[in-house]
Structures are given as C-alpha cells and as structure tokens.
Enzyme design. Sequence first.
Site, PDB file in Angstrom:
ATOM      1  N   ARG A   1      34.824 -43.322  -6.219  1.00 46.54           N
ATOM      2  CA  ARG A   1      33.736 -43.566  -7.193  1.00 46.54           C
ATOM      3  C   ARG A   1      32.716 -42.434  -7.162  1.00 46.54           C
ATOM      4  O   ARG A   1      32.215 -42.003  -8.194  1.00 46.54           O
ATOM      5  CB  ARG A   1      33.011 -44.871  -6.862  1.00 46.54           C
ATOM      6  CG  ARG A   1      33.796 -46.109  -7.188  1.00 46.54           C
ATOM      7  CD  ARG A   1      33.321 -46.794  -8.460  1.00 46.54           C
ATOM      8  NE  ARG A   1      34.111 -47.984  -8.702  1.00 46.54           N
ATOM      9  CZ  ARG A   1      33.642 -49.228  -8.579  1.00 46.54           C
ATOM     10  NH1 ARG A   1      32.371 -49.419  -8.268  1.00 46.54           N
ATOM     11  NH2 ARG A   1      34.429 -50.251  -8.798  1.00 46.54           N
TER      12      ARG A   1
ATOM     13  N   SER B   1      27.311 -50.578  -2.153  1.00 46.11           N
ATOM     14  CA  SER B   1      26.598 -51.821  -2.011  1.00 46.11           C
ATOM     15  C   SER B   1      26.268 -52.017  -0.538  1.00 46.11           C
ATOM     16  O   SER B   1      27.039 -51.642   0.354  1.00 46.11           O
ATOM     17  CB  SER B   1      27.384 -52.961  -2.647  1.00 46.11           C
ATOM     18  OG  SER B   1      28.097 -53.667  -1.717  1.00 46.11           O
TER      19      SER B   1
ATOM     20  N   ARG C   1      37.570 -47.900 -13.279  1.00 42.23           N
ATOM     21  CA  ARG C   1      36.892 -47.675 -11.999  1.00 42.23           C
ATOM     22  C   ARG C   1      37.378 -48.550 -10.846  1.00 42.23           C
ATOM     23  O   ARG C   1      36.752 -48.593  -9.799  1.00 42.23           O
ATOM     24  CB  ARG C   1      35.392 -47.849 -12.173  1.00 42.23           C
ATOM     25  CG  ARG C   1      34.996 -49.226 -12.658  1.00 42.23           C
ATOM     26  CD  ARG C   1      33.509 -49.277 -12.822  1.00 42.23           C
ATOM     27  NE  ARG C   1      33.071 -50.624 -13.070  1.00 42.23           N
ATOM     28  CZ  ARG C   1      31.871 -51.090 -12.757  1.00 42.23           C
ATOM     29  NH1 ARG C   1      31.016 -50.311 -12.167  1.00 42.23           N
ATOM     30  NH2 ARG C   1      31.542 -52.317 -13.032  1.00 42.23           N
ATOM     31  N   HIS C   2      38.470 -49.272 -11.042  1.00 39.98           N
ATOM     32  CA  HIS C   2      38.998 -50.096  -9.961  1.00 39.98           C
ATOM     33  C   HIS C   2      40.355 -49.600  -9.481  1.00 39.98           C
ATOM     34  O   HIS C   2      41.252 -49.357 -10.276  1.00 39.98           O
ATOM     35  CB  HIS C   2      39.141 -51.550 -10.415  1.00 39.98           C
ATOM     36  CG  HIS C   2      37.831 -52.255 -10.538  1.00 39.98           C
ATOM     37  ND1 HIS C   2      37.154 -52.342 -11.721  1.00 39.98           N
ATOM     38  CD2 HIS C   2      37.077 -52.882  -9.603  1.00 39.98           C
ATOM     39  CE1 HIS C   2      36.020 -53.014 -11.516  1.00 39.98           C
ATOM     40  NE2 HIS C   2      35.949 -53.351 -10.244  1.00 39.98           N
TER      41      HIS C   2
ATOM     42  N   ARG D   1      42.157 -53.906  -2.120  1.00 38.39           N
ATOM     43  CA  ARG D   1      41.656 -54.957  -3.013  1.00 38.39           C
ATOM     44  C   ARG D   1      42.777 -55.367  -3.973  1.00 38.39           C
ATOM     45  O   ARG D   1      43.250 -54.536  -4.749  1.00 38.39           O
ATOM     46  CB  ARG D   1      40.470 -54.453  -3.842  1.00 38.39           C
ATOM     47  CG  ARG D   1      39.302 -53.937  -3.014  1.00 38.39           C
ATOM     48  CD  ARG D   1      38.428 -55.070  -2.522  1.00 38.39           C
ATOM     49  NE  ARG D   1      37.481 -54.595  -1.526  1.00 38.39           N
ATOM     50  CZ  ARG D   1      36.183 -54.390  -1.757  1.00 38.39           C
ATOM     51  NH1 ARG D   1      35.689 -54.626  -2.951  1.00 38.39           N
ATOM     52  NH2 ARG D   1      35.390 -53.969  -0.790  1.00 38.39           N
TER      53      ARG D   1
ATOM     54  N   GLU E   1      42.642 -56.905  -6.587  1.00 42.48           N
ATOM     55  CA  GLU E   1      42.086 -57.399  -7.844  1.00 42.48           C
ATOM     56  C   GLU E   1      42.898 -56.892  -9.024  1.00 42.48           C
ATOM     57  O   GLU E   1      43.378 -55.780  -9.036  1.00 42.48           O
ATOM     58  CB  GLU E   1      40.617 -57.034  -7.991  1.00 42.48           C
ATOM     59  CG  GLU E   1      40.287 -55.588  -7.736  1.00 42.48           C
ATOM     60  CD  GLU E   1      38.794 -55.431  -7.427  1.00 42.48           C
ATOM     61  OE1 GLU E   1      38.040 -56.336  -7.783  1.00 42.48           O
ATOM     62  OE2 GLU E   1      38.419 -54.419  -6.830  1.00 42.48           O
TER      63      GLU E   1
ATOM     64  N   GLU F   1      28.167 -48.469 -10.211  1.00 42.73           N
ATOM     65  CA  GLU F   1      27.924 -48.705  -8.786  1.00 42.73           C
ATOM     66  C   GLU F   1      28.755 -47.777  -7.906  1.00 42.73           C
ATOM     67  O   GLU F   1      29.955 -47.644  -8.090  1.00 42.73           O
ATOM     68  CB  GLU F   1      28.280 -50.170  -8.491  1.00 42.73           C
ATOM     69  CG  GLU F   1      28.115 -50.568  -7.046  1.00 42.73           C
ATOM     70  CD  GLU F   1      28.856 -51.869  -6.733  1.00 42.73           C
ATOM     71  OE1 GLU F   1      28.900 -52.763  -7.591  1.00 42.73           O
ATOM     72  OE2 GLU F   1      29.394 -51.967  -5.622  1.00 42.73           O
TER      73      GLU F   1
END
Length: 481
Positions: A455, A407, A261-262, A253, A255, A404
């Site tokens: 996570r 998902s 948490r990323h 990712r 991002e 989370e």
Amino acid sequence: GYGWADVAALEQSMAGRAVRVRGAAHAVRAVGRRVAFVVLRQGTSTVQCVVAAAAGGGDAGMVRLAAGLSRESVVDVAGVVSLPREPVHGTTQQQVEIQVKKLHCISRATPNLPISVGRRSAKRGRRRQSQSCKLFPAVNLLHHGQAGEQVVHVGQDKRLDYRVIDLRTPANQAIFRVQCEVENIFRQVLLSEGFVGIHTPKLIGGSSEGGAAVFKLDYNGQPGCLAQSPQLHKQMAVCGGFERVFEVGPVFRAEDSNTHRHLCEFVGLDMEMVIRDHYFEVCDVVDRLFVAMFDHLNKNCTKELETIDRQYPFKPLKYLPKTLRIEYDEGIGMLKEAGVHVEAMGDLNTEAEKKLGELVHAKYGTDLYMLCRYPSAVRPFYTMPCPDDPRYSNSFDVFVRGEEIISGAQRVHIPELLARQAEARGIAVGSIAAYIDSFRYGAPPHGGFGVGLERVVMLFCGLGNIRKASLFPRDPRRLQP
Ligand code: 4AD
C-alpha cells in the site's frame, strides 16, 4: 583478453578497451546482410552492439546469428568500446557502443514472447495508460514505424501471468527498488529508536483479527489458520519483556475483495511498544518514521521515481514535517459539511475515505494525515476504549492520498476486558486463550501499528493498483505464477 564489464559502467573514457558483456537482446535490427545492431540490456541499462561483417574480425555468420536473435535471449558479446558518430538514441548508454568481435547466445528465448519488454504501442495519443505503452520509451524509437511491428495492447492480467518478463521493464525494476527502500527505512528508523526485530509464527491456532477473512488449515489434525497479522504474538512479545518490537513479514487475508488495493497475501510492517502516558507516543513514532521515509525516497530514489513517473505519471506526495492529526468526529463533520452521507459512529467506506482525503488536502495542504479516536465499534476486539468515553477508542488510521496505509491503537492489557470484547464480537475465546492469559502475569500498557508495504509503495508512487507493487501478487483469483 576481454574483461567482463557492466553496461551501466561503460563510459567514453573506455573507448578502445576490449570488454565482455552479458545481457538480454532487447532489440535487434539487421541492415542488409552485413550489419546487425543488437541492443543489449542489463537491468535498466542498454547499450548498442554493432555486429558488422566488414569491420575487422566479424564475419557473415556472426551477423546472421545476431540478426536471428530472438528478443530477450541472453547473449554474450566480446568487443571493443567505441564512440558512435552521434548519440545512439534509444539506449541508456548513448555515448558509447560496442564493436562486436565475438557473439554467443547463452539462452535462447522463445521467438513468440507472450508479452513484450521493449515494444511500444504506436497509439501514443491514448490518454489511458495502457500496460504496453511507454514500457521502454527510449529504446523503441529505434523501431518506431518499422514494417512488421505489431501493435499489441496487453492488459494487466496477462502481464501478471508472465510476470518474469513483465518485471524486466524499467518501471517495474524501479518499483521494487523503491519497495526495498521503504522496508529498509522502516527497519533503520525503528532500530535507531531502540526497537528489536522479531519473527512471529504464521501458523496459528486462532485468527488474529477476527472476522471471516482467514485461511483455515488442518494442522496435523488440529484446526489452524494462517496469521492475518502478527497482532497477537507481537503483543505477547511485549508481555515477554521486549519493550519495543517490530516485524517485517507476510500477512494472509482470505478476503474476497477484488479491488485495486486488497491482496490475499501482503507484507506487513508491524511494530508494538510499551507506552507511558498516552497512545500518542505510538503516533509520534509514525510521524518520525514516515516523514523520514518519504524524505529519503524523494532524496535518494529520484531516478527510480522519475522512471515510474514516465510509465505511470503521478503527483509528488505532499506531506507536512509533523503529520496532521485530526479526530474522527472532525473528519465526519467535514464530510457532512461537504454533503457526504456517513453513518453515525460508523466505519468510513472507500469513497468517504477518498473524499475526506480531498477535503483534508484542500484545507490543510497535505496528502498524509492521521485520523484518531475512532468509535470502538468499528475497531478490532483488542483495541483500548478511550478512558473518558468508551464509545470511542485510543486508535488511529493513517491515510495517504485518501487511502489507508496504517492502522494502529493502544491495546487492551486487562485480560477480563479483553475476553469481554472478544466475546462481544463473536470470537471463540478458547482459540485465543493463551493470548488472553498472557495479560494475567503482569502486562504493561502498550500500543502499536501495522502498515501494508505494498500500500505504501502503491500510494506514494500513485500506482493505482496494488498488484503493481507486489512481485508475484496473490489476489482472490490469483495463485499463479
Ligand atoms: O488494518 P489492518 O487489518 O490492521 C491490522 O492488521 C492490525 N493488527 C494493525 C495494528 O497493529 N493495529 O492492516 C494493517 C495495514 C492496513 O492499514 C493496510 O495498509 C494493510 O495492512 N492491509 C492490506 N494490504 C493489502 N491487502 C489487504 N487485504 C490488506 N489489509 C490490510
């Protein structure tokens, strides 16, 4: 002769036995010129080795060598197991020690280690858990208050820069054993339910999740990217006749999320399965899987969890035998009632998720729950709308301590609808044409979910930062070591 022995396996009944042990010089202390104590460490086990010039066989040169050992140097000792007069505080092998006859330094560590494994901060009263506190609580009693000990507080960034040293602490050794168990249980439970393990490509032509968080690359002159998840190909595997598949693999990712948490690369635990009547069949697997996983950790990883708790204190996770399911609308209602502002039919931000976690905990007594029936607008293009109301979708997220971990959803297996939903989100349909075409040759209704391994470990163990659950974390700023 001296036979190799493991530090963890040493015990009182071995007194008098000649053994060889290889380990790291965890702590070294000289008493005058005639005796030195070397605490040797193997994994998380430590034993005291007594190097004495007088005690039969030893000589002054050996004592000098021992006393001069730099911390973390790898050392072989040959000696005799003996019973100390009193327990050796600060070692895991308190009941035995080794009277050293021979000592060799196999690999010398630089004398100025950038971070420590064994040293402890003297500022014990500090509330905030500093990285340098409590790393090896027991052993440091040996050194506590010794002249010349410097108090060093080292932040997480520096510890990550020198991760190979950092990983040697008991808490880190425990964290990655727990991580291994999580992965193991994921496989075991799914295998027992008829799933088959697969590997999907990580080099792909179009983004798997849409959005901007994609690492783009030049694939021999063709535009390509790193897979943001196995999403497209795990669905295509189901189209390929596999009714139940799972995958454990890297997820990328791009991002720019500098949060606790990323990560830019993490390990995805993914599954995909055909469904007969309802997407709750996927939720049922989540139920069985995670209750089995957390039960297993609590039962079989007690030592690891205690070790982690000593370094990073956490509350045991509360969860129900059957995971609580609540609908998105109910969750929104709870938040509104509590005075939290939430956008109608919007995604929950981090604070709202956290708050809802607290509200659910207070009302239902669980740290683990599922939020179902999300608005379609906040879910990825491949998500199946609810048959009774397409503003909502057959989707769910799973939360642990208000964050989370999973998902999941039923997927659209109707190619026209899939193409429409992709277009509506600005996705270049041409780049995923083969994926959409997969549903033109007969495709069963199906659904699945994706879990972030780091996570799960972070939240189960209350670590507070996902980097602690990643061996060599990749975040927006870190590509080393
Ligand atoms: O929510 P995500 O993006 O969902 C998917 O990738 C879907 N394809 C899954 C599915 O089968 N429907 O990611 C799934 C999980 C999240 O719940 C979270 O645990 C983790 O992956 N995750 C991350 N972990 C670390 N760093 C990041 N940047 C993460 N993004 C998601």
